[in-house]
Design a protein around this motif. Structure first.
Motif, PDB file in Angstrom:
ATOM      1  N   PRO A  17      30.031 -41.256  51.164  1.00 62.83           N
ATOM      2  CA  PRO A  17      29.040 -42.221  50.659  1.00 62.83           C
ATOM      3  C   PRO A  17      28.684 -41.973  49.198  1.00 62.83           C
ATOM      4  N   ALA A  18      28.636 -40.699  48.808  1.00 66.45           N
ATOM      5  CA  ALA A  18      28.241 -40.388  47.426  1.00 66.45           C
ATOM      6  C   ALA A  18      29.302 -40.872  46.444  1.00 66.45           C
ATOM      7  N   VAL A  19      30.572 -40.655  46.797  1.00 65.98           N
ATOM      8  CA  VAL A  19      31.608 -41.054  45.851  1.00 65.98           C
ATOM      9  C   VAL A  19      31.735 -42.583  45.826  1.00 65.98           C
ATOM     10  N   THR A  20      31.510 -43.237  46.976  1.00 59.04           N
ATOM     11  CA  THR A  20      31.555 -44.704  46.992  1.00 59.04           C
ATOM     12  C   THR A  20      30.468 -45.268  46.095  1.00 59.04           C
ATOM     13  N   LYS A  21      29.279 -44.669  46.188  1.00 53.11           N
ATOM     14  CA  LYS A  21      28.168 -45.123  45.347  1.00 53.11           C
ATOM     15  C   LYS A  21      28.529 -44.963  43.868  1.00 53.11           C
ATOM     16  N   PHE A  22      29.101 -43.811  43.560  1.00 55.90           N
ATOM     17  CA  PHE A  22      29.489 -43.575  42.166  1.00 55.90           C
ATOM     18  C   PHE A  22      30.528 -44.590  41.711  1.00 55.90           C
TER      19      PHE A  22
END
Lengths: 145, 370
Positions: free
Chosen positions: B171-176
């Motif tokens: 989720p963190a990398v998708t958000k980024f």
């Protein structure tokens, strides 16, 4: 990228510059140190080889002898070659410089001179690069520590 | 009557903010014009090549973090790839994808910082630099999730990586990835039309294609001189043949082209990361590290393996004598060799352009001096 085998090109180099190749195997070709500038110029200027790019230049201390290694690439022919040369003895090691062919050799030859104590004859500015003037010895030699 | 002036010798560095660490130059000046530049190396020489001869193959991985410390992941990768080639180790597919994702994110960090520093050295104080750091901070947080480190990761291992990606990473990398293009565009809009940057960068620090090849330059500096050469495409290692990306080249080999090549490569890397994240969905969970003995003894022999690190061709020459430590460990650092061309690029320019040219080569003294 194709890796040229020393065995395949030995005859061509030998025909151009007699008595230059000492031995060759699948990965590399061993050249007499006195013939290095001639062989390098041949490898650089012949269209069949066209080694226009010097990737890497380094040396290794094998105690009985020193080995200088040149990694060449031809950007047009998409091929690479590893050229080696041996220097015997431990003092007064000398090999011709190839800075007149590839200026990229400049800093790398200085580095080898500094850390392994091999003199490159014809280098325009051969002095220590990583260590300071007056440092005794050459740290990358196996008998340094 | 002609005005007669003396030449002035000026020392720049090693402790100077625009030398990016501890680089030193002895510059001979005629008024404002540079007549001679002598680069001086070695202020950060730690003897890593010698130290490595007394360490096991695994113990050397942290050294590779400290080569180019702005892009540690790529240093890890180059070294692990060289040892894997030497010892004939197969890396699990999942680990290849993880390596790809973290390394291409690292390239984005490196290029953003390089441009940030470059603009700062042109006199744009800290605003663009901090905008770049804002984006970098998010990526560094991602790395912290992976391996607990924000800077010197020591994440890769011979035969794979140390840990699988944690569940919270996705989720963190998708958000980024969702947010990044608009932030990056903001940065582009601020700079690309800026008259001062154009005046300072276009036509300064020029190097021709022939010279760049002759100087063994590599990476963005070589491509900016209009040499279409990228090891990721021309000598594909790992799984680069599965991704679509363009090799960006410049036209004139000046500071402007080097800046533009880096900016466009950021978006190419972004594209690779996106493809890698998609393809990773198809890869079943499994091991991320091949079975490799703790005290690895590669067969006797030597190998030269090079990767396209953010700064250029980072090569490792390793000689094994069959013991647990390498007999010789040599690093071909890209910025060390790129710096060899600085003299040619700077002579005849103004001293302010010398500072800009040095910044546009993008050096990191950790790998210049080793």
């Amino acid at each position: 990228m194709k890796v040229l085998a020393g065995l395949d090109i030995e005859a061509k180099i030998q025909a151009e510059i007699p008595e230059s190749v000492v031995e060759s195997d699948q990965e590399s070709i061993l050249i007499d140190s006195r013939a290095i500038p001639g062989v390098m110029r041949f490898l650089k200027d012949t269209p069949e080889f066209d080694f226009n790019y010097l990737n890497n230049l380094t040396a290794v201390d094998y105690l009985q002898y020193f080995e200088v290694i040149y990694n060449l690439t031809s950007m047009n022919n998409k091929q690479t070659l590893m050229v080696k040369s041996h220097l015997s003895g431990r003092e007064n090691l000398e090999i011709p410089s190839i800075t007149h062919l590839w200026q990229g050799a400049d800093v790398q030859e200085r580095e080898i001179f500094d850390l392994l104590g091999i003199r490159f004859i014809g280098h325009p500015n051969l002095k220590r690069i990583a260590l300071w003037e007056g440092f005794e010895g050459h740290p990358l030699r196996q008998d340094f520590l | 009557m002609a005005l007669k002036t003396d030449l002035v010798t000026l020392n720049i560095g090693p402790h100077h903010p625009s030398t990016h660490g501890v680089f030193r130059m002895r510059v001979t000046l005629d008024g404002e014009m540079v007549r001679e530049v002598e680069p001086m190396f070695g202020y950060l020489h730690r003897g890593l090549e010698k130290l490595a001869e007394g360490r096991t193959y695994t113990q050397i991985i942290p050294f590779t973090d400290r080569l180019d410390y702005v892009s540690s992941m790529q240093g890890n990768w180059g070294y692990c790839l060289a040892v894997e080639t030497l010892a004939g180790i197969e890396v699990p597919e999942r680990a290849e994808y993880i390596r790809m994702i973290v390394s291409e994110l690292q390239r984005m960090i490196n290029h953003m910082l390089a441009v940030g520093f470059f603009i700062t050295d042109l006199g744009a104080m800290q605003t663009p630099f901090l905008l770049m750091f804002r984006e970098r901070e998010k990526l560094v947080d991602l790395y912290e999730m992976l391996c607990g480190q924000r800077f010197l990761y020591n994440y890769m291992r011979i035969g794979g990586v140390s840990h699988d990606l944690p569940p919270e990473f996705f989720p963190a990398v998708t958000k980024f990835m969702d947010e990044f293009p608009s932030y990056f565009q903001e940065f582009e809009d601020l700079l690309i039309g800026n008259e001062i940057i154009q005046a300072r960068a276009i036509g300064t620090g020029v190097i021709s294609a022939e010279q760049a090849i002759n100087y063994s330059m590599s990476g963005p500096c070589l491509r900016a001189a209009n040499v279409d050469w990228d090891l990721r495409r021309d000598a594909p290692y790992s799984i680069y043949d599965r991704f679509k990306f363009d090799v960006i080249t410049g036209k004139n080999g000046d500071n402007w082209d080097r800046y533009r090549v880096r900016m466009e490569e950021v978006m190419q890397s972004y594209g690779i990361v996106q493809q890698a994240l998609e393809q990773l969905q198809e890869v079943p969970p499994g091991p991320v590290k091949a079975k490799v003995p703790n005290l690895l003894r590669p067969p006797v022999g030597e190998v030269y393996v090079a990767i396209e690190a953010p700064k250029g061709e980072m090569g490792f020459y390793i000689v094994s004598d069959g013991s647990i430590a390498p007999y010789r460990w040599h690093v071909r650092s890209p910025d060390f060799i790129n710096l060899g061309a600085l003299r040619d690029m700077a002579i005849g320019s103004k001293i302010a352009d010398l500072i800009a040219t040095l910044a546009s080569i993008d050096i990191c003294l950790g790998s210049v001096d080793r």
